[in-house]
Design an enzyme around this catalytic site. Structure first.
Site, short mmCIF file in Angstrom:
data_model
loop_
_atom_site.label_atom_id
_atom_site.label_comp_id
_atom_site.label_asym_id
_atom_site.label_seq_id
_atom_site.Cartn_x
_atom_site.Cartn_y
_atom_site.Cartn_z
N GLU A 1 4.02 2.97 -7.17
CA GLU A 1 2.70 3.30 -7.68
C GLU A 1 2.52 4.80 -7.86
OE1 GLU A 1 1.19 1.01 -8.83
OE2 GLU A 1 1.04 -0.76 -7.57
N GLY B 1 8.96 -0.12 -0.13
CA GLY B 1 9.66 -1.17 0.58
C GLY B 1 9.95 -0.96 2.05
N HIS C 1 -3.85 4.04 -1.21
CA HIS C 1 -3.97 2.73 -1.86
C HIS C 1 -3.73 1.66 -0.82
CE1 HIS C 1 -3.47 -0.72 -4.36
NE2 HIS C 1 -2.15 -0.77 -4.21
N HIS D 1 -5.65 -6.78 -6.99
CA HIS D 1 -4.64 -5.84 -6.51
C HIS D 1 -5.05 -5.15 -5.21
CE1 HIS D 1 -1.63 -2.41 -7.76
NE2 HIS D 1 -1.49 -2.79 -6.50
N GLY E 1 0.81 -1.21 0.00
CA GLY E 1 0.00 0.00 0.00
C GLY E 1 0.85 1.26 0.00
N ASN E 2 0.21 2.39 -0.22
CA ASN E 2 0.91 3.66 -0.28
C ASN E 2 -0.06 4.82 -0.07
OD1 ASN E 2 -0.02 3.88 -3.30
ND2 ASN E 2 1.25 2.03 -3.20
N HIS F 1 -4.58 -2.72 0.39
CA HIS F 1 -4.88 -4.07 -0.08
C HIS F 1 -6.01 -4.65 0.76
CE1 HIS F 1 -0.46 -4.28 -1.69
NE2 HIS F 1 -1.25 -3.53 -2.43
#
Length: 215
Positions: free
Chosen positions: A82, A52, A101, A163, A33-34, A103
Site C-alpha cells: 500500500e 507480509g 492504515h 477494506h 495494515g501498515n 482494518h
C-alpha cells in the site's frame, strides 16, 4: 549526526510500538495494515512497515526507507504493497508526517452498511469532523493511491469501502489517536443503534466546542 541518527532510531521504534498497540487492540491483524512516518517533518523520505511480516514480531531493522518517487533506499524486505497511497498522501499533504492504515472491524463494518461515523463525543467533534467513505478500489494498486490522494485533502480520516481505515497526523500519536477515536465512536454507534436512535451533538454545540478548544 549522531543525534539525528538517534532520533530516527526512536522514530522507527515508535512505528513498531504503534503497530503492536493496534494489533493488541484488534485494529490490525498480524499481517494486515501498515504504518509509515517521514524521517523528519516535511522530509521527502519515510519509513514504512514491510509486507507480509507478523506485526507483533517486527523490529526496527525490518522497516523499509523509501522516497516519494517510490524508490527503496534502505531495508531488506518488500515494503507494504500500500506504499502507493502513503506516497500520494505525503505528496499532497505537507502537514502530514505519519500515515496509519488499519482494518478496524467496527468502523469498517459500518462503512459496509453505508453508515458514516457521526460526531457523538467531544473528541469526535474535534478529530472526526468529516470521515468520507471512499468507493472500493483494488488494494495495493496505483489507482488506489491516486484515489486516496484525492480524498485525503481536508480530511484526517478515510474509510475505504470493503477494506479499512486510513488515519493521518502531524505525527504518529496524532494519527493513532484519530484511528482509536474513530473505532470508539463506531462502537458507540453500533451499541446505540441496537437499542434505539444514535443521538449526535448538535451543530451549534460543535461550533462552541471548536471555539473552546481553538480548532
Amino acid at each position: 549526526m549522531e543525534e539525528k541518527g538517534a532520533e530516527e532510531e526512536e522514530l522507527k521504534s515508535e512505528i513498531i510500538r504503534c503497530a503492536i498497540s493496534l494489533y493488541q487492540r484488534g485494529l490490525m491483524t498480524g499481517i494486515g495494515g501498515n504504518i509509515s512516518a517521514r524521517v523528519e517533518p516535511g522530509a521527502n523520505e519515510f519509513w514504512i512497515t514491510p509486507s507480509g511480516l507478523y506485526k507483533p514480531r517486527l523490529t526496527p531493522e525490518d522497516l523499509i526507507r523509501m522516497d516519494l518517487d517510490g524508490n527503496i533506499l534502505e531495508g531488506i524486505f518488500k515494503p507494504s504493497n500500500e506504499w502507493y497511497f502513503h506516497v500520494a498522501i505525503y505528496k499532497r499533504r505537507a502537514d502530514v508526517n505519519a500515515v496509519i492504515h488499519t482494518h478496524s472491524p467496527i468502523a469498517t463494518g459500518l462503512a459496509l452498511a453505508g453508515q458514516t461515523i457521526k460526531p457523538i463525543t467531544v473528541e469526535a467533534t474535534m478529530m472526526l469532523t468529516r470521515v468520507p467513505i471512499v468507493p472500493f478500489v483494488y488494494p495495493g494498486t496505483k489507482e488506489l493511491g491516486e484515489t486516496v490522494g484525492e480524498h485525503i485533502m481536508g480530511n484526517r480520516l478515510l474509510l475505504l469501502q470493503n477494506h479499512g481505515v486510513i488515519g493521518v497526523g502531524y505525527d504518529l500519536i496524532e494519527a493513532l489517536s484519530a484511528i482509536e477515536i474513530l473505532e470508539e465512536c463506531a462502537t458507540m454507534m453500533l451499541v446505540a443503534s441496537h437499542f434505539g436512535k444514535c443521538e449526535v451533538i448538535p451543530a451549534h454545540d460543535i461550533e462552541l466546542i471548536k471555539k473552546l478548544y481553538k480548532i
